[in-house]
Write a protein that holds these residues in place. Structure first.
Motif, PDB file in Angstrom:
ATOM      1  N   LEU A 120      29.458 -49.497   0.514  1.00  0.00           N
ATOM      2  CA  LEU A 120      28.456 -50.069  -0.229  1.00  0.00           C
ATOM      3  C   LEU A 120      27.085 -49.241  -0.170  1.00  0.00           C
ATOM      4  O   LEU A 120      26.094 -49.525  -0.510  1.00  0.00           O
ATOM      5  CB  LEU A 120      27.965 -51.628   0.382  1.00  0.00           C
ATOM      6  N   GLY A 121      27.168 -48.301   0.922  1.00  0.00           N
ATOM      7  CA  GLY A 121      25.819 -47.157   1.199  1.00  0.00           C
ATOM      8  C   GLY A 121      25.023 -47.971   1.929  1.00  0.00           C
ATOM      9  O   GLY A 121      23.838 -47.592   1.751  1.00  0.00           O
ATOM     10  N   ALA A 122      25.425 -48.648   3.095  1.00  0.00           N
ATOM     11  CA  ALA A 122      24.442 -49.195   3.874  1.00  0.00           C
ATOM     12  C   ALA A 122      23.721 -48.059   4.818  1.00  0.00           C
ATOM     13  O   ALA A 122      24.608 -47.138   5.080  1.00  0.00           O
ATOM     14  CB  ALA A 122      25.256 -50.213   4.936  1.00  0.00           C
ATOM     15  N   HIS A 123      22.573 -48.361   5.195  1.00  0.00           N
ATOM     16  CA  HIS A 123      22.014 -47.464   5.929  1.00  0.00           C
ATOM     17  C   HIS A 123      22.340 -47.720   7.310  1.00  0.00           C
ATOM     18  O   HIS A 123      22.155 -46.472   7.859  1.00  0.00           O
ATOM     19  CB  HIS A 123      20.098 -47.927   5.729  1.00  0.00           C
ATOM     20  N   GLY A 150      31.082 -45.879  10.029  1.00  0.00           N
ATOM     21  CA  GLY A 150      30.724 -44.887   9.596  1.00  0.00           C
ATOM     22  C   GLY A 150      29.281 -44.527   9.422  1.00  0.00           C
ATOM     23  O   GLY A 150      28.769 -43.574   8.865  1.00  0.00           O
ATOM     24  N   VAL A 151      28.471 -45.534   9.780  1.00  0.00           N
ATOM     25  CA  VAL A 151      27.085 -45.385   9.883  1.00  0.00           C
ATOM     26  C   VAL A 151      26.342 -45.825  11.160  1.00  0.00           C
ATOM     27  O   VAL A 151      27.129 -46.411  12.088  1.00  0.00           O
ATOM     28  CB  VAL A 151      26.304 -46.360   8.767  1.00  0.00           C
ATOM     29  N   PRO A 152      25.158 -45.439  11.582  1.00  0.00           N
ATOM     30  CA  PRO A 152      24.593 -45.958  12.721  1.00  0.00           C
ATOM     31  C   PRO A 152      24.483 -47.202  12.970  1.00  0.00           C
ATOM     32  O   PRO A 152      24.605 -48.090  12.014  1.00  0.00           O
ATOM     33  CB  PRO A 152      23.184 -45.380  12.666  1.00  0.00           C
ATOM     34  N   THR A 153      25.162 -47.662  14.004  1.00  0.00           N
ATOM     35  CA  THR A 153      25.712 -49.059  14.487  1.00  0.00           C
ATOM     36  C   THR A 153      24.992 -49.642  15.927  1.00  0.00           C
ATOM     37  O   THR A 153      25.175 -48.762  16.818  1.00  0.00           O
ATOM     38  CB  THR A 153      27.304 -49.108  14.605  1.00  0.00           C
ATOM     39  N   LEU A 154      24.600 -50.662  15.865  1.00  0.00           N
ATOM     40  CA  LEU A 154      24.175 -51.327  17.079  1.00  0.00           C
ATOM     41  C   LEU A 154      24.846 -52.724  17.098  1.00  0.00           C
ATOM     42  O   LEU A 154      24.984 -53.614  16.349  1.00  0.00           O
ATOM     43  CB  LEU A 154      22.582 -51.937  16.843  1.00  0.00           C
TER      44      LEU A 154
END
Length: 215
Positions: A120-123, A150-154
């Motif tokens: 979805l292209g999440a930031h 695949g994206v910055p994750t907290l």
């Protein structure tokens, strides 16, 4: 004081049924944090309410997403594939303000955010109480979903979460914040040397710091 311009509700049709977004809109928004609930509760969860009350002051609009099964009044969540369908259907409305969108959720909602983030292209992804495994079944790990975001994750995890304590998480490209004594709903026992209010401050403080670092 929350610095929120308004709180509005929006119904969004999806292939899984009608979902609902409750917008807590920041006055000068730079990000949207979209967070959904777990399989056993709704957007009234203490952590979701706390984020909606505090983040708009930092320029982060919070969109609380209710999956179609909750809007329809059902008691039991559908299969993961159906949850993903509902989330995909809501995504165009979440990107409507034209701002970067952080995909987030608690428990089952965190799994949905991780599974669909790249597509979805999440930031970025915010995973609250990520259910690393079913209680008592550490061999049934869902770490691949988290590691595949695949994206910055907290990840924000309770220290006593039966779905996965912080020490059980694998090494990976994500940041993990522990809420001491917290269970899967971030409730802390009365005997703990940590108040419930302080536990929520740990959650909101960590998310505020992290969102500030995302730009």
């Amino acid at each position: 004081m929350t610095h929120v311009t308004d709180v509005t509700s929006q119904t969004v049709g999806t292939e899984a049924g009608d979902a609902r977004i409750t917008w807590h809109t920041a006055k000068k928004a730079r990000l949207v944090l979209a967070v959904s609930h777990g399989a056993g509760g709704g957007i009234e969860a203490r952590d979701l309410r706390a984020l909606a009350a505090t983040l708009p002051a930092d320029g982060v609009t919070v969109a609380l997403v209710e999956q179609p099964w909750r809007v329809a009044g059902k008691k039991v969540a559908p299969a993961p594939k159906t949850l993903d369908t509902g989330w995909r259907g809501v995504w165009p409305a979440l990107t409507g303000p034209g701002l970067p969108v952080i995909a987030g959720g608690r428990s089952a909602g965190a799994r949905v955010a991780c599974r669909t983030a790249a597509e979805l292209g999440a930031h970025a992804v915010l995973a609250l109480s990520f259910p690393l495994h079913p209680p008592g079944k550490p061999e049934k790990s869902r770490a691949d979903e988290l590691l595949g975001a695949g994206v910055p994750t907290l990840v924000v995890q309770g220290g006593n979460d039966p779905f996965g304590k912080p020490a059980e998480f694998p090494e990976g490209d994500f940041r993990l914040i522990e809420v001491p004594y917290g269970d899967h709903g971030f409730a802390v026992p009365r005997r703990a040397d940590l108040t419930q209010e302080r536990a929520l401050e740990i959650i909101t403080g960590a998310v505020r710091e992290w969102t500030a670092s995302l730009g």
